[in-house]
Design a protein around this motif. Structure first.
Motif, PDB file in Angstrom:
ATOM      1  N   ILE A 136       0.830  -1.212   0.000  1.00  0.00           N
ATOM      2  CA  ILE A 136       0.000   0.000   0.000  1.00  0.00           C
ATOM      3  C   ILE A 136       0.861   1.257   0.000  1.00  0.00           C
ATOM      4  CG2 ILE A 136      -1.699   1.320   1.334  1.00  0.00           C
ATOM      5  CD1 ILE A 136      -2.757  -1.439   2.337  1.00  0.00           C
ATOM      6  N   SER A 137       1.860   1.307   0.873  1.00  0.00           N
ATOM      7  CA  SER A 137       2.710   2.500   0.931  1.00  0.00           C
ATOM      8  C   SER A 137       3.504   2.674  -0.356  1.00  0.00           C
ATOM      9  CB  SER A 137       3.641   2.445   2.135  1.00  0.00           C
ATOM     10  OG  SER A 137       4.573   1.406   2.012  1.00  0.00           O
ATOM     11  N   PHE A 138       3.937   1.555  -0.947  1.00  0.00           N
ATOM     12  CA  PHE A 138       4.703   1.636  -2.190  1.00  0.00           C
ATOM     13  C   PHE A 138       3.824   2.132  -3.344  1.00  0.00           C
ATOM     14  CE2 PHE A 138       7.998   0.089  -5.154  1.00  0.00           C
ATOM     15  CZ  PHE A 138       9.103   0.521  -4.461  1.00  0.00           C
ATOM     16  N   LYS A 139       2.565   1.679  -3.388  1.00  0.00           N
ATOM     17  CA  LYS A 139       1.638   2.159  -4.421  1.00  0.00           C
ATOM     18  C   LYS A 139       1.385   3.657  -4.252  1.00  0.00           C
ATOM     19  CE  LYS A 139      -0.888  -2.016  -5.583  1.00  0.00           C
ATOM     20  NZ  LYS A 139      -2.185  -2.719  -5.593  1.00  0.00           N
ATOM     21  N   ASN A 140       1.259   4.117  -3.010  1.00  0.00           N
ATOM     22  CA  ASN A 140       1.058   5.551  -2.760  1.00  0.00           C
ATOM     23  C   ASN A 140       2.251   6.373  -3.230  1.00  0.00           C
ATOM     24  OD1 ASN A 140      -1.477   5.196  -1.648  1.00  0.00           O
ATOM     25  ND2 ASN A 140      -0.716   5.065   0.442  1.00  0.00           N
ATOM     26  N   ILE A 141       3.449   5.862  -3.003  1.00  0.00           N
ATOM     27  CA  ILE A 141       4.654   6.569  -3.438  1.00  0.00           C
ATOM     28  C   ILE A 141       4.674   6.676  -4.956  1.00  0.00           C
ATOM     29  CG2 ILE A 141       7.176   6.433  -3.549  1.00  0.00           C
ATOM     30  CD1 ILE A 141       7.005   4.968  -0.794  1.00  0.00           C
ATOM     31  N   LYS A 145       4.542  10.146  -7.192  1.00  0.00           N
ATOM     32  CA  LYS A 145       5.622  10.490  -8.117  1.00  0.00           C
ATOM     33  C   LYS A 145       5.125  10.612  -9.556  1.00  0.00           C
ATOM     34  CE  LYS A 145       9.549   8.755  -5.522  1.00  0.00           C
ATOM     35  NZ  LYS A 145      10.309   9.976  -5.390  1.00  0.00           N
ATOM     36  N   LEU A 146       4.122   9.828  -9.905  1.00  0.00           N
ATOM     37  CA  LEU A 146       3.629   9.812 -11.281  1.00  0.00           C
ATOM     38  C   LEU A 146       2.226  10.409 -11.411  1.00  0.00           C
ATOM     39  CD1 LEU A 146       4.851   6.240 -12.286  1.00  0.00           C
ATOM     40  CD2 LEU A 146       5.966   8.421 -12.749  1.00  0.00           C
ATOM     41  N   LYS A 147       1.893  11.350 -10.535  1.00  0.00           N
ATOM     42  CA  LYS A 147       0.537  11.905 -10.532  1.00  0.00           C
ATOM     43  C   LYS A 147       0.197  12.646 -11.820  1.00  0.00           C
ATOM     44  CE  LYS A 147       1.941  16.008  -8.038  1.00  0.00           C
ATOM     45  NZ  LYS A 147       1.971  16.647  -6.767  1.00  0.00           N
ATOM     46  N   ASP A 148       1.201  13.198 -12.506  1.00  0.00           N
ATOM     47  CA  ASP A 148       0.948  13.927 -13.745  1.00  0.00           C
ATOM     48  C   ASP A 148       0.910  13.017 -14.967  1.00  0.00           C
ATOM     49  OD1 ASP A 148       0.830  16.283 -12.313  1.00  0.00           O
ATOM     50  OD2 ASP A 148       2.986  16.658 -12.536  1.00  0.00           O
ATOM     51  N   PHE A 149       1.255  11.762 -14.789  1.00  0.00           N
ATOM     52  CA  PHE A 149       1.251  10.793 -15.888  1.00  0.00           C
ATOM     53  C   PHE A 149      -0.188  10.352 -16.150  1.00  0.00           C
ATOM     54  CE2 PHE A 149       1.909   6.451 -17.582  1.00  0.00           C
ATOM     55  CZ  PHE A 149       2.673   6.782 -18.686  1.00  0.00           C
ATOM     56  N   LYS A 150      -0.676  10.582 -17.350  1.00  0.00           N
ATOM     57  CA  LYS A 150      -2.091  10.356 -17.669  1.00  0.00           C
ATOM     58  C   LYS A 150      -2.479   8.879 -17.735  1.00  0.00           C
ATOM     59  CE  LYS A 150      -3.008  14.727 -18.329  1.00  0.00           C
ATOM     60  NZ  LYS A 150      -3.219  15.461 -17.141  1.00  0.00           N
ATOM     61  N   LEU A 152      -1.646   6.170 -16.129  1.00  0.00           N
ATOM     62  CA  LEU A 152      -1.224   5.347 -14.998  1.00  0.00           C
ATOM     63  C   LEU A 152      -2.361   4.391 -14.599  1.00  0.00           C
ATOM     64  CD1 LEU A 152       1.143   4.928 -13.047  1.00  0.00           C
ATOM     65  CD2 LEU A 152       0.042   6.525 -11.494  1.00  0.00           C
ATOM     66  N   SER A 153      -2.150   3.132 -14.862  1.00  0.00           N
ATOM     67  CA  SER A 153      -3.166   2.122 -14.553  1.00  0.00           C
ATOM     68  C   SER A 153      -2.647   1.207 -13.448  1.00  0.00           C
ATOM     69  CB  SER A 153      -3.479   1.306 -15.799  1.00  0.00           C
ATOM     70  OG  SER A 153      -2.351   0.535 -16.169  1.00  0.00           O
ATOM     71  N   ASN A 158       1.611  -2.149 -10.767  1.00  0.00           N
ATOM     72  CA  ASN A 158       2.053  -3.491 -10.377  1.00  0.00           C
ATOM     73  C   ASN A 158       3.342  -3.884 -11.084  1.00  0.00           C
ATOM     74  OD1 ASN A 158      -0.040  -3.873  -8.571  1.00  0.00           O
ATOM     75  ND2 ASN A 158      -1.378  -4.799 -10.113  1.00  0.00           N
ATOM     76  N   LEU A 159       3.499  -3.490 -12.336  1.00  0.00           N
ATOM     77  CA  LEU A 159       4.726  -3.765 -13.081  1.00  0.00           C
ATOM     78  C   LEU A 159       5.915  -3.031 -12.457  1.00  0.00           C
ATOM     79  CD1 LEU A 159       5.866  -5.206 -15.581  1.00  0.00           C
ATOM     80  CD2 LEU A 159       5.404  -3.121 -16.870  1.00  0.00           C
ATOM     81  N   ILE A 160       5.704  -1.787 -12.075  1.00  0.00           N
ATOM     82  CA  ILE A 160       6.761  -1.008 -11.411  1.00  0.00           C
ATOM     83  C   ILE A 160       7.144  -1.671 -10.091  1.00  0.00           C
ATOM     84  CG2 ILE A 160       7.305   1.197 -10.298  1.00  0.00           C
ATOM     85  CD1 ILE A 160       5.505   2.537 -12.451  1.00  0.00           C
ATOM     86  N   ILE A 161       6.143  -2.101  -9.323  1.00  0.00           N
ATOM     87  CA  ILE A 161       6.409  -2.766  -8.039  1.00  0.00           C
ATOM     88  C   ILE A 161       7.215  -4.043  -8.248  1.00  0.00           C
ATOM     89  CG2 ILE A 161       5.319  -4.007  -6.116  1.00  0.00           C
ATOM     90  CD1 ILE A 161       3.090  -1.898  -6.200  1.00  0.00           C
ATOM     91  N   GLU A 162       6.853  -4.829  -9.266  1.00  0.00           N
ATOM     92  CA  GLU A 162       7.588  -6.065  -9.553  1.00  0.00           C
ATOM     93  C   GLU A 162       9.040  -5.772  -9.887  1.00  0.00           C
ATOM     94  OE1 GLU A 162       5.955  -8.821 -12.422  1.00  0.00           O
ATOM     95  OE2 GLU A 162       3.932  -8.426 -11.656  1.00  0.00           O
ATOM     96  N   ASN A 163       9.268  -4.748 -10.705  1.00  0.00           N
ATOM     97  CA  ASN A 163      10.625  -4.412 -11.127  1.00  0.00           C
ATOM     98  C   ASN A 163      11.454  -3.814  -9.993  1.00  0.00           C
ATOM     99  OD1 ASN A 163      10.451  -5.342 -13.769  1.00  0.00           O
ATOM    100  ND2 ASN A 163       9.495  -3.450 -14.456  1.00  0.00           N
ATOM    101  N   CYS A 164      10.807  -3.078  -9.085  1.00  0.00           N
ATOM    102  CA  CYS A 164      11.528  -2.433  -7.984  1.00  0.00           C
ATOM    103  C   CYS A 164      11.671  -3.339  -6.774  1.00  0.00           C
ATOM    104  CB  CYS A 164      10.825  -1.146  -7.569  1.00  0.00           C
ATOM    105  SG  CYS A 164      10.900   0.120  -8.814  1.00  0.00           S
ATOM    106  N   ASN A 165      10.772  -4.319  -6.646  1.00  0.00           N
ATOM    107  CA  ASN A 165      10.807  -5.244  -5.514  1.00  0.00           C
ATOM    108  C   ASN A 165      10.784  -4.497  -4.174  1.00  0.00           C
ATOM    109  OD1 ASN A 165      10.745  -7.791  -4.420  1.00  0.00           O
ATOM    110  ND2 ASN A 165      12.977  -7.985  -4.378  1.00  0.00           N
TER     111      ASN A 165
END
Length: 173
Positions: A136-141, A145-150, A152-153, A158-165
């Motif tokens: 949850i905290s990682f998704k919020n971060i 950070k990407l709030k201006d990115f149109k 963002l799904s 989830n892909l970013i979370i997988e890559n960042c671990n």
């Protein structure tokens, strides 16, 4: 005194000169130092390792006590701090040097750690635990950070979370 990282800005105003940041979340530690502590402190930054200090302790103490004409304020970051440095820190605290701020960075400190206990019991020094981020905290971060990115799904998040671990350092890069 124990301080949450998001409450640290309030504690800076209370003239704390010594901070201990510890835990597994090295990304949060670096983020807290760079975004919260460094901007509020001196431009004269010194970053040292605990081993450097302990091998040449007298030189370190002389450097702190030396009032240079050019170095009014000093910010010292001590990396990889353990219980071994506690006596040195206590000596420096007793000197009551106003223009000195020290940040101790450490990995996991057990509950019975002398360094951790000293900072937790002190009302004049701050200790900031930096625990690992959860989903949850990682998704919020990511969303902040990407709030201006149109586009963002949830799939992209989830892909970013997988890559960042769940590693903030990787996320910030």
């Amino acid at each position: 005194m124990i301080v949450k990282y998001f409450d640290l800005k309030k504690e800076i105003k209370k003239n704390n000169n010594f901070y201990l940041l510890y835990g597994q979340n090295s990304g949060l530690i670096e983020e807290t130092i760079n975004n919260t502590l460094k901007p509020n402190f001196s431009k004269n930054l010194y970053s040292l390792d605990e081993k450097e200090i302990l091998t040449n302790e007298n030189h370190f103490k002389e450097g702190i006590l030396n009032k240079s004409f050019f170095d009014d304020d000093k910010l010292i970051i001590i990396n990889r701090a353990t219980d071994k440095i506690l006596d040195t820190i206590k000596e420096i605290i007793e000197k009551k040097i106003d223009d000195l701020k020290i940040i101790l960075k450490s990995e996991i400190l057990e509950k019975k750690s002398k360094l951790r206990n000293y900072f937790e019991k002190s009302s004049q020094h701050a200790i900031v635990p930096c625990y690992l981020d959860n989903e949850i905290s990682f998704k919020n971060i990511i969303q902040k950070k990407l709030k201006d990115f149109k586009g963002l799904s949830p799939e992209i998040i989830n892909l970013i979370i997988e890559n960042c671990n769940y590693d903030r350092v990787k996320l910030n890069n």
